[in-house]
Write an enzyme that holds these catalytic residues in place. Structure first.
Site, short mmCIF file in Angstrom:
data_model
loop_
_atom_site.label_atom_id
_atom_site.label_comp_id
_atom_site.label_asym_id
_atom_site.label_seq_id
_atom_site.Cartn_x
_atom_site.Cartn_y
_atom_site.Cartn_z
CB SER A 190 -1.33 4.99 -2.81
OG SER A 190 -2.11 6.14 -2.54
CG HIS A 218 1.96 1.85 -2.66
ND1 HIS A 218 1.11 0.79 -2.91
CD2 HIS A 218 1.23 2.74 -1.94
CE1 HIS A 218 -0.08 1.05 -2.39
NE2 HIS A 218 -0.03 2.23 -1.80
CE LYS A 250 -1.03 -0.52 0.90
NZ LYS A 250 -1.09 0.78 1.52
C1 LIG Z 1 -2.01 1.57 2.25
C2 LIG Z 1 -1.35 2.83 2.65
C3 LIG Z 1 -1.31 3.23 3.98
C4 LIG Z 1 -2.07 2.50 5.07
O1 LIG Z 1 -1.50 1.28 5.38
P1 LIG Z 1 -2.40 0.14 6.05
O2 LIG Z 1 -1.41 -0.77 6.65
O3 LIG Z 1 -3.19 -0.45 4.96
O4 LIG Z 1 -3.25 0.83 7.08
C5 LIG Z 1 -0.62 4.37 4.30
N1 LIG Z 1 0.02 5.10 3.35
C6 LIG Z 1 -0.03 4.76 2.05
C7 LIG Z 1 0.68 5.60 1.05
C8 LIG Z 1 -0.73 3.62 1.66
O5 LIG Z 1 -0.79 3.30 0.38
#
Ligand SMILES: *Cc1c(COP(=O)(O)O)cnc(C)c1O
Length: 405
Positions: A190, A218, A250
């Site tokens: 991330s 991602h 995302k």
């Molecule tokens: C954003 C993210 C999460 C958390 O997801 P949310 O739905 O925002 O709680 C978990 N793992 C990774 C790698 C992330 O980038």
């Protein structure tokens, strides 16, 4: 009484963070289409995770409004009580089909999906022996915080390996060959944007009887055929990666998350993941909006993945031309190392003056010395905006070479 005071301890930790210049603050960023209004100024957003530009898409907004008008907003109960609606069931089926798995299970956020699934996988059925962990969880050093927390919540022994080092993962597994084990990794990291060595990790796990868990927050929507993610792009299936976690906030532009795998695995997680069992089901309207997003992502009639790829290439070519120290990332996450937190914060402020919203990422989110600008690209960016960002980056003071780690 000389019991130490919890609030005093919290305040001193906060003060220490402030001294180190590492306080974080939420600012109000209003959305005006793809732009963000911060303190009355419109900024171009180069830090969000809405990679395909779907968060404001008319199909999502229409599905959300239509379903909320018919069914109301809140579900009023957990999935296992009376909160599970038609829209949730249909979305779970479509997510399973998209990722090539038997079944998918919805969670309200990605953090909750990781905490709950890891707790179930690492902890359910274990016979507690005082002072001894009942499972081993081996993780990449740069994994998302919620994966680390999930292993700890489950009471597993957590061992980490150097970033993207499958042999390091093998060594950690071999150090505890008597424990049942999981290897967990981000699919796309991330804060770095690179892709995990999934085929090598799958081979390591296969040879050592360990379970591979991939968090593809991602990668989904961005990589692979129909945007099915990093696991699919690596040509791996359920036999190699039995547990796949994906987020809906995302590239899908909504909110929520899911775990996908064989039906029996998902059924076990549904029984024991406390963040699934004991929480209110996400609004059905949100599930409906996510179904609309999923159609747009899979069939991509508007060519969003192609636009995104062109934007990434344009940014990287321009940045290389300027001699900026790019990291080896082919994804929308394009970090620029800044070395110190102070340099990163100053760079973000200068970019904001120039009309761009880019956020400085500092320790502890990244390792000491690894402060950076985390620039993210979206299919919605126009070539002239990317060029303007590059111009602004060219005008930033260069961090001292010695400070760059
Ligand atoms: C954003 C993210 C999460 C958390 O997801 P949310 O739905 O925002 O709680 C978990 N793992 C990774 C790698 C992330 O980038």
């Amino acid at each position: 009484m000389n019991r130490p005071d919890l609030l005093a301890r919290l305040e001193s930790a906060r003060a220490a963070r402030e001294q180190a210049g590492l306080l974080r603050r939420a600012r109000v960023c209003d959305a005006l289409g793809a732009r963000r209004i911060v303190r009355g100024r419109a900024l171009v957003d180069f830090c969000g995770n809405d990679y395909l530009g779907l968060a404001g898409h008319r199909d999502l907004v229409a599905a959300l409004s239509r379903t909320a008008a018919a069914e109301g907003v809140g579900t009023g109960a957990a999935h296992l009580v009376s909160g599970h609606r038609d829209e949730h069931a249909a979305l779970e089926e479509e997510l399973a089909e998209w990722t090539g798995r038997e079944r998918a299970l919805l969670f309200s956020t990605g953090v909750m999906a990781n905490l709950g699934a890891m707790q179930a996988l690492l902890g359910a059925g274990a016979m507690p022996v005082p002072g001894r962990a009942s499972a081993l969880c081996v993780q990449d050093r740069l994994n998302h915080a919620s994966l680390i927390d999930g292993a700890q919540l489950a009471g597993a022994e957590l061992r980490r390996y150097p970033h993207a080092d499958a042999e390091g993962a093998a060594r950690q597994l071999d150090a505890r060959s008597e424990l049942p084990a999981m290897v967990a990794t981000d699919g796309v990291f991330s804060m770095d944007g690179d892709v995990a060595p999934l085929p090598a990790l799958a081979a390591v796990c296969r040879a050592r009887g360990a379970l591979l868990y991939v968090d593809d927050a991602h990668g989904l929507g961005v990589l692979g055929a129909q945007g099915a993610g990093s696991v699919s792009a690596a040509g791996l299936g359920t036999a190699d990666v039995p547990v796949l976690m994906g987020t809906l906030g995302k590239a899908l532009g909504c909110a929520g998350a899911f775990i996908a795998g064989d039906a029996a695995v998902i059924e076990g997680i549904a029984q024991f993941a406390r963040t699934y069992v004991y929480t209110t089901a996400m609004p059905a309207a949100l599930a409906a909006a996510t179904r609309a997003a999923l159609r747009l992502v899979r069939f991509d009639r508007e060519g969003r993945r192609e636009k995104l790829a062109a934007n990434i290439a344009r940014f990287r070519t321009g940045a290389a031309h300027l001699g900026l120290p790019l990291m080896p990332s082919a994804t929308p996450i394009q970090p620029l190392p800044m070395g110190t937190a102070t340099a990163a914060v100053a760079a973000a402020a200068a970019l904001e003056d120039a009309g761009f919203l880019v956020v400085a990422i500092r320790p502890p989110t990244v390792p000491q010395g690894g402060a950076r600008l985390r620039i993210t690209l979206s299919a919605q960016h126009t070539p002239d905006r990317i060029d303007a960002l590059l111009d602004a980056l060219a005008r930033l003071p260069r961090p001292a070479e010695s400070a760059v780690v």
